[in-house]
Design an enzyme around this catalytic site. Structure first.
Site, PDB file in Angstrom:
ATOM      1  CD  GLU A  35      -3.356  -0.053  -0.405  1.00 47.47           C
ATOM      2  OE1 GLU A  35      -3.243   1.278  -0.349  1.00 47.47           O
ATOM      3  OE2 GLU A  35      -3.807  -0.977  -1.406  1.00 47.47           O
ATOM      4  CG  HIS A  37       5.917   0.222  -3.438  1.00 49.17           C
ATOM      5  ND1 HIS A  37       5.502  -0.789  -2.176  1.00 49.17           N
ATOM      6  CD2 HIS A  37       6.767   0.672  -2.941  1.00 49.17           C
ATOM      7  CE1 HIS A  37       7.009  -1.004  -2.525  1.00 49.17           C
ATOM      8  NE2 HIS A  37       7.216  -0.202  -2.753  1.00 49.17           N
ATOM      9  CD  GLN A  61      19.056   1.366  -3.880  1.00 48.70           C
ATOM     10  OE1 GLN A  61      18.549   1.449  -5.092  1.00 48.70           O
ATOM     11  NE2 GLN A  61      18.547   1.452  -2.999  1.00 48.70           N
ATOM     12  CD  GLN A 154      15.745   6.119  -1.501  1.00 48.91           C
ATOM     13  OE1 GLN A 154      16.101   4.968  -1.441  1.00 48.91           O
ATOM     14  NE2 GLN A 154      14.130   5.941  -1.742  1.00 48.91           N
TER      15      GLN A 154
END
Ligand code: AMP
Length: 282
Positions: A35, A37, A61, A154
């Site tokens: 959810e 995303h 990464q 991030q």
């Protein structure tokens, strides 16, 4: 919804839309949708004419090859979910499409990338993130790109990169979606055993306990951190870090004031989880 595999195909699909002035929104992801995303995709759907979602488990990464190997993947399921969220283009390239074998360029964002996750996972992590997001922004050239507060550092690293390198894009940061018991949604949660799933609440409970200490008037950062760690001990979880830092620069604080970020990372049953909470300190 169309699934595209190559950069040329994606640019070809976007070009006519761009020429007619369509607003393009981009949601970069590593797939195995939940959810959280979908909330980013829906937000993009509201604000854009063309919604592009990238699905790429970016090898550069990952500091731990076992973590990369174990990262959950299910493109068929993801495609169905993206379609239901109103996505127009799902860009799912292979690794060789994204990285030429002799590529030698990468993006290093100083300062904000160096602490917390940067220290825990090493400098390669955010170099990998910044480089792949720079590539995605250049490939798609969206007006807005959407990121989750779940990965607070991030989001700040990307904001800094976009500002410092003058990318013509707005970065929108969307709230963290949680399970009913408070666990932050993450693709990695499916890897938790039943025992580890119960222990995983340590992160949210640690953050809540630290925030409650601040609400009670505690302003000594080390005491707030200690309170968070103590709470996590009840779940027998030892954090990789539990830190109270300034919300923008992520620098360690001694005395709390203004907007601060409580950030935590921990391995629970072999699965690495992160979470965070913004607190406005009066
Ligand atoms: P990932 O696929 O984990 O790389 O995540 C793709 C995007 O979704 C990133 O911008 C994440 O910050 C965001 N995201 C991941 N989990 C959540 C969540 N629980 N709530 C909101 N956004 C999230």
């Amino acid at each position: 919804m169309r699934i595209v595999r190559t950069i040329d195909e994606l640019r070809g699909a976007l070009e006519p839309r761009r020429r007619e002035g369509a607003r393009i929104g981009l949601v970069p992801t590593m797939g195995y949708f939940h959810e959280g995303h979908l909330s980013l995709m829906r937000r993009a759907r509201e604000a854009s004419d063309v919604v592009v979602v990238s699905l790429f488990v970016n090898p550069t990464q990952f500091n731990d090859p076992a973590d990369l190997e174990a990262y959950p993947r299910d493109e068929t399921r993801d495609a169905a979910m993206a379609q239901s969220a109103g996505v127009d283009l799902l860009f799912a390239p292979g690794a060789s499409e994204m990285y030429r074998h002799d590529a030698t360029t990468s993006v290093v964002v100083g300062g904000v990338s160096e602490r917390l996750e940067g220290e825990s996972r090493g400098p390669g992590h955010f170099r990998g993130v910044a480089t792949v997001v720079a590539k995605l922004l250049n490939i798609v050239q969206p007006g807005i790109a959407y990121f989750g507060q779940k990965d607070a550092q991030q989001a700040l690293v990307i904001r800094r990169m976009v500002r410092d390198l003058d990318f013509p894009v707005r970065i929108e940061i969307c709230p963290t979606l949680r399970e009913p018991d408070g666990l932050a949604m993450s693709s990695r949660n499916v890897r938790l055993s039943a025992t580890a799933r119960a222990q995983a609440l340590a992160l949210k409970h640690g953050l809540d306990a630290a925030a409650a200490a601040i609400a009670r008037g505690e302003r000594d950062a080390s005491k707030v951190e200690q309170r968070g760690r103590e709470e996590m001990k009840m779940f027998r979880v030892e954090p990789e870090y539990f830190a109270v830092v300034s919300a923008e620069a992520l620098v360690p604080l001694r005395t709390l004031s203004g907007e601060v970020l409580l950030a935590v990372a921990a391995k629970v049953g072999g699965v690495r989880l992160i979470d965070n909470q913004l607190v406005d300190v009066p």
